[in-house]
Write a protein that holds these residues in place. Structure first.
Motif, PDB file in Angstrom:
ATOM      1  N   LYS A  46       0.826  -1.208   0.000  1.00 35.89           N
ATOM      2  CA  LYS A  46       0.000   0.000   0.000  1.00 35.89           C
ATOM      3  C   LYS A  46       0.861   1.260   0.000  1.00 35.89           C
ATOM      4  O   LYS A  46       0.555   2.236  -0.696  1.00 35.89           O
ATOM      5  N   SER A  47       1.929   1.236   0.768  1.00 34.32           N
ATOM      6  CA  SER A  47       2.793   2.413   0.850  1.00 34.32           C
ATOM      7  C   SER A  47       3.475   2.697  -0.479  1.00 34.32           C
ATOM      8  O   SER A  47       3.556   3.848  -0.917  1.00 34.32           O
ATOM      9  N   LEU A  48       3.962   1.651  -1.129  1.00 33.98           N
ATOM     10  CA  LEU A  48       4.651   1.841  -2.405  1.00 33.98           C
ATOM     11  C   LEU A  48       3.694   2.366  -3.472  1.00 33.98           C
ATOM     12  O   LEU A  48       4.068   3.199  -4.303  1.00 33.98           O
ATOM     13  N   ILE A  49       2.468   1.881  -3.437  1.00 37.26           N
ATOM     14  CA  ILE A  49       1.479   2.340  -4.414  1.00 37.26           C
ATOM     15  C   ILE A  49       1.091   3.794  -4.147  1.00 37.26           C
ATOM     16  O   ILE A  49       0.866   4.576  -5.070  1.00 37.26           O
ATOM     17  N   ASN A  50       1.041   4.174  -2.858  1.00 36.61           N
ATOM     18  CA  ASN A  50       0.595   5.524  -2.498  1.00 36.61           C
ATOM     19  C   ASN A  50       1.693   6.579  -2.585  1.00 36.61           C
ATOM     20  O   ASN A  50       1.389   7.772  -2.663  1.00 36.61           O
ATOM     21  N   PHE A  51       2.955   6.160  -2.556  1.00 30.39           N
ATOM     22  CA  PHE A  51       4.049   7.128  -2.565  1.00 30.39           C
ATOM     23  C   PHE A  51       3.971   8.119  -3.733  1.00 30.39           C
ATOM     24  O   PHE A  51       4.040   9.336  -3.524  1.00 30.39           O
ATOM     25  N   PRO A  52       3.836   7.656  -4.975  1.00 26.76           N
ATOM     26  CA  PRO A  52       3.787   8.612  -6.095  1.00 26.76           C
ATOM     27  C   PRO A  52       2.621   9.589  -5.984  1.00 26.76           C
ATOM     28  O   PRO A  52       2.771  10.782  -6.270  1.00 26.76           O
ATOM     29  N   GLN A  53       1.467   9.090  -5.559  1.00 28.72           N
ATOM     30  CA  GLN A  53       0.285   9.946  -5.439  1.00 28.72           C
ATOM     31  C   GLN A  53       0.494  11.006  -4.358  1.00 28.72           C
ATOM     32  O   GLN A  53       0.154  12.174  -4.543  1.00 28.72           O
TER      33      GLN A  53
ATOM     34  N   ALA B 178      14.393  12.961  -2.688  1.00 36.06           N
ATOM     35  CA  ALA B 178      15.419  11.912  -2.673  1.00 36.06           C
ATOM     36  C   ALA B 178      14.789  10.541  -2.456  1.00 36.06           C
ATOM     37  O   ALA B 178      15.167   9.556  -3.106  1.00 36.06           O
ATOM     38  N   THR B 179      13.814  10.470  -1.547  1.00 31.82           N
ATOM     39  CA  THR B 179      13.133   9.198  -1.287  1.00 31.82           C
ATOM     40  C   THR B 179      12.337   8.763  -2.507  1.00 31.82           C
ATOM     41  O   THR B 179      12.371   7.594  -2.910  1.00 31.82           O
ATOM     42  N   PHE B 180      11.615   9.710  -3.084  1.00 31.46           N
ATOM     43  CA  PHE B 180      10.802   9.407  -4.264  1.00 31.46           C
ATOM     44  C   PHE B 180      11.677   8.924  -5.419  1.00 31.46           C
ATOM     45  O   PHE B 180      11.360   7.932  -6.080  1.00 31.46           O
ATOM     46  N   ASP B 181      12.792   9.602  -5.656  1.00 23.88           N
ATOM     47  CA  ASP B 181      13.692   9.216  -6.746  1.00 23.88           C
ATOM     48  C   ASP B 181      14.298   7.837  -6.500  1.00 23.88           C
ATOM     49  O   ASP B 181      14.448   7.035  -7.434  1.00 23.88           O
ATOM     50  N   LEU B 182      14.659   7.560  -5.245  1.00 26.12           N
ATOM     51  CA  LEU B 182      15.256   6.265  -4.915  1.00 26.12           C
ATOM     52  C   LEU B 182      14.254   5.133  -5.131  1.00 26.12           C
ATOM     53  O   LEU B 182      14.579   4.111  -5.753  1.00 26.12           O
ATOM     54  N   LEU B 183      13.038   5.306  -4.635  1.00 29.14           N
ATOM     55  CA  LEU B 183      12.014   4.277  -4.820  1.00 29.14           C
ATOM     56  C   LEU B 183      11.701   4.071  -6.296  1.00 29.14           C
ATOM     57  O   LEU B 183      11.540   2.940  -6.762  1.00 29.14           O
ATOM     58  N   ASN B 184      11.616   5.177  -7.013  1.00 22.54           N
ATOM     59  CA  ASN B 184      11.349   5.098  -8.451  1.00 22.54           C
ATOM     60  C   ASN B 184      12.420   4.276  -9.159  1.00 22.54           C
ATOM     61  O   ASN B 184      12.121   3.429 -10.006  1.00 22.54           O
ATOM     62  N   ALA B 185      13.672   4.538  -8.819  1.00 26.57           N
ATOM     63  CA  ALA B 185      14.783   3.827  -9.458  1.00 26.57           C
ATOM     64  C   ALA B 185      14.788   2.349  -9.076  1.00 26.57           C
ATOM     65  O   ALA B 185      15.053   1.479  -9.920  1.00 26.57           O
ATOM     66  N   LEU B 186      14.495   2.052  -7.815  1.00 26.13           N
ATOM     67  CA  LEU B 186      14.433   0.653  -7.376  1.00 26.13           C
ATOM     68  C   LEU B 186      13.369  -0.114  -8.158  1.00 26.13           C
ATOM     69  O   LEU B 186      13.564  -1.272  -8.544  1.00 26.13           O
ATOM     70  N   ILE B 187      12.244   0.554  -8.394  1.00 19.01           N
ATOM     71  CA  ILE B 187      11.150  -0.079  -9.134  1.00 19.01           C
ATOM     72  C   ILE B 187      11.501  -0.203 -10.617  1.00 19.01           C
ATOM     73  O   ILE B 187      11.331  -1.264 -11.230  1.00 19.01           O
ATOM     74  N   GLU B 188      12.017   0.870 -11.195  1.00 15.19           N
ATOM     75  CA  GLU B 188      12.328   0.877 -12.625  1.00 15.19           C
ATOM     76  C   GLU B 188      13.402  -0.151 -12.985  1.00 15.19           C
ATOM     77  O   GLU B 188      13.357  -0.762 -14.056  1.00 15.19           O
ATOM     78  N   GLU B 189      14.365  -0.350 -12.084  1.00 13.50           N
ATOM     79  CA  GLU B 189      15.447  -1.293 -12.376  1.00 13.50           C
ATOM     80  C   GLU B 189      15.111  -2.720 -11.946  1.00 13.50           C
ATOM     81  O   GLU B 189      15.943  -3.620 -12.047  1.00 13.50           O
TER      82      GLU B 189
ATOM     83  N   HIS C 148      14.327  -3.985  -8.922  1.00 11.17           N
ATOM     84  CA  HIS C 148      14.718  -4.473  -7.598  1.00 11.17           C
ATOM     85  C   HIS C 148      13.543  -4.496  -6.625  1.00 11.17           C
ATOM     86  O   HIS C 148      13.621  -5.122  -5.574  1.00 11.17           O
ATOM     87  N   LEU C 149      12.478  -3.805  -6.991  1.00 10.62           N
ATOM     88  CA  LEU C 149      11.323  -3.684  -6.106  1.00 10.62           C
ATOM     89  C   LEU C 149      10.062  -3.672  -6.953  1.00 10.62           C
ATOM     90  O   LEU C 149       9.968  -2.922  -7.924  1.00 10.62           O
ATOM     91  N   ASP C 150       9.112  -4.527  -6.587  1.00  6.96           N
ATOM     92  CA  ASP C 150       7.854  -4.617  -7.320  1.00  6.96           C
ATOM     93  C   ASP C 150       6.706  -4.256  -6.382  1.00  6.96           C
ATOM     94  O   ASP C 150       6.422  -4.997  -5.438  1.00  6.96           O
ATOM     95  N   PRO C 151       6.046  -3.122  -6.601  1.00 14.11           N
ATOM     96  CA  PRO C 151       4.947  -2.715  -5.714  1.00 14.11           C
ATOM     97  C   PRO C 151       3.826  -3.741  -5.630  1.00 14.11           C
ATOM     98  O   PRO C 151       3.121  -3.815  -4.624  1.00 14.11           O
ATOM     99  N   GLU C 152       3.667  -4.532  -6.687  1.00 14.76           N
ATOM    100  CA  GLU C 152       2.598  -5.526  -6.692  1.00 14.76           C
ATOM    101  C   GLU C 152       3.032  -6.853  -6.078  1.00 14.76           C
ATOM    102  O   GLU C 152       2.209  -7.733  -5.843  1.00 14.76           O
ATOM    103  N   ALA C 153       4.325  -7.016  -5.838  1.00 12.29           N
ATOM    104  CA  ALA C 153       4.820  -8.272  -5.254  1.00 12.29           C
ATOM    105  C   ALA C 153       5.897  -7.993  -4.208  1.00 12.29           C
ATOM    106  O   ALA C 153       7.035  -8.452  -4.332  1.00 12.29           O
ATOM    107  N   PRO C 154       5.558  -7.243  -3.157  1.00  8.24           N
ATOM    108  CA  PRO C 154       6.560  -6.923  -2.132  1.00  8.24           C
ATOM    109  C   PRO C 154       6.961  -8.125  -1.287  1.00  8.24           C
ATOM    110  O   PRO C 154       7.896  -8.036  -0.489  1.00  8.24           O
ATOM    111  N   ASP C 155       6.250  -9.262  -1.461  1.00  3.06           N
ATOM    112  CA  ASP C 155       6.590 -10.450  -0.681  1.00  3.06           C
ATOM    113  C   ASP C 155       8.004 -10.944  -0.972  1.00  3.06           C
ATOM    114  O   ASP C 155       8.592 -11.679  -0.174  1.00  3.06           O
ATOM    115  N   LYS C 156       8.580 -10.528  -2.100  1.00  3.73           N
ATOM    116  CA  LYS C 156       9.959 -10.920  -2.408  1.00  3.73           C
ATOM    117  C   LYS C 156      10.940 -10.359  -1.387  1.00  3.73           C
ATOM    118  O   LYS C 156      12.038 -10.886  -1.218  1.00  3.73           O
TER     119      LYS C 156
END
Length: 232
Positions: free
Chosen positions: A78-85, A96-107, A109-117
Motif C-alpha cells: 500500500k505504501s509503495l502504491i501511495n508514494f507517487p500519489q 530523494a526518497t521518491f527518486d530512490l524508490l522510483n529507481a528501485l522499481i524501474e530497475e 529491484h522492487l515490485d509494488p505488486e509483489a513486495p513479498d519478495k
C-alpha cells in the motif's frame, strides 16, 4: 423444472450436512468453532498427553508469525502504491526518497505488486546500477544516515528505513523486517534449538529439518513463511 428442484434439494442437503458435521481440525485451530469443539477445549484435551501441547503452541505461534509477515507485505504494498500519489499531491515524500524508490522499481529491484519478495532477504538478481548507487547515497545523506549504515543492494533494509521514517511522520505503526527476523528467531529458540533452552522444545522433528531451519534463520537471517513449511 425437475432439474431445478433437484438442484435446490441438493443445496439444502449440503447446507444441512455442513451445519451438522463436526468441524475440521483447521477450523478449530483458526478459532471458527464454539464449545464444545473450540480451541480452548482442544487445548485442554491435548494437555493430558505429554508434549502434545507444545505442537499446538508452535502452530499458534507460527500462525502469529505468518500474520505478521502478511501484514508487513500489505503495508509495504500500500505504501509503495501511495508514494507517487502523495508526492504529486502534497510533496510529503522527499524528492530523494521518491527518486530512490522510483529507481528501485524501474530497475526491477522492487515490485509494488509483489513486495513479498522482500521476505526472501536475499540480494538482487543484478547489482545496483551506478545511477541507483548515486541515488542511494544522496538519500542517505539527506536522511542523515551514515554511508556505511545500510549495505548497498539490501533492498529490504532500505525499504525498512524508508517506511520507518514515514511512520515517524504520520504516526502510524510500521512492521519492519527486523521484527520479522526477531519473530522467526523466537520460533527457533522456543521450539527447535534445545530442550535445555526451552520447555516447549519439539522433540520429534527430523534433525536434518531442524538444522536446516535453524541455519536459515540464525545464520542466513531469513524469516519468510516458507522456511517453516516442513513443520506444518
Amino acid at each position: 423444472m425437475k432439474e431445478e428442484l433437484s438442484k435446490v434439494s441438493s443445496m439444502q442437503n449440503f447446507e444441512m450436512i455442513q451445519r451438522e458435521r463436526l468441524p475440521t481440525l483447521y477450523e478449530v485451530l483458526i478459532q471458527r468453532t464454539s464449545q464444545p469443539v473450540d480451541l480452548w477445549t482442544f487445548y485442554t484435551f491435548l494437555s493430558q498427553f505429554p508434549y502434545a501441547i507444545n505442537y499446538l503452541d508452535f502452530w499458534v505461534d507460527l500462525m502469529t508469525h505468518t500474520r505478521l509477515c502478511k501484514n508487513y507485505i500489505e503495508l509495504v504494498r500500500k505504501s509503495l502504491i501511495n508514494f507517487p500519489q502523495e508526492q504529486q499531491q502534497n510533496g510529503s515524500t522527499s524528492t530523494a526518497t521518491f527518486d530512490l524508490l522510483n529507481a528501485l522499481i524501474e530497475e526491477g529491484h522492487l515490485d509494488p505488486e509483489a513486495p513479498d519478495k522482500l521476505l526472501e532477504n536475499s540480494g538482487p538478481d543484478v547489482p545496483f546500477s551506478p545511477k541507483l548507487n548515486e541515488l542511494l547515497g544522496d538519500w542517505k545523506h539527506q536522511s542523515g544516515i551514515g554511508q556505511e549504515a545500510l549495505r548497498n543492494e539490501d533492498v529490504a533494509l532500505i525499504v525498512d528505513e524508508i517506511m520507518k521514517r514515514r511512520s515517524q511522520q504520520d504516526g502510524k505503526p510500521q512492521i519492519t523486517t527486523k521484527q520479522l527476523l526477531h519473530s522467526a528467531v523466537g520460533l527457533c529458540n522456543t521450539y527447535l534449538v534445545s530442550p535445555e533452552q526451552s520447555e516447549r522444545y519439539l522433540s520429534n522433528i527430523p534433525m536434518e529439518t531442524r538444522n536446516r531451519i535453524i541455519e536459515s534463520v540464525q545464520i542466513e537471517r531469513k524469516y519468510d513463511i516458507e522456511i517453516f513449511d516442513d513443520l506444518k
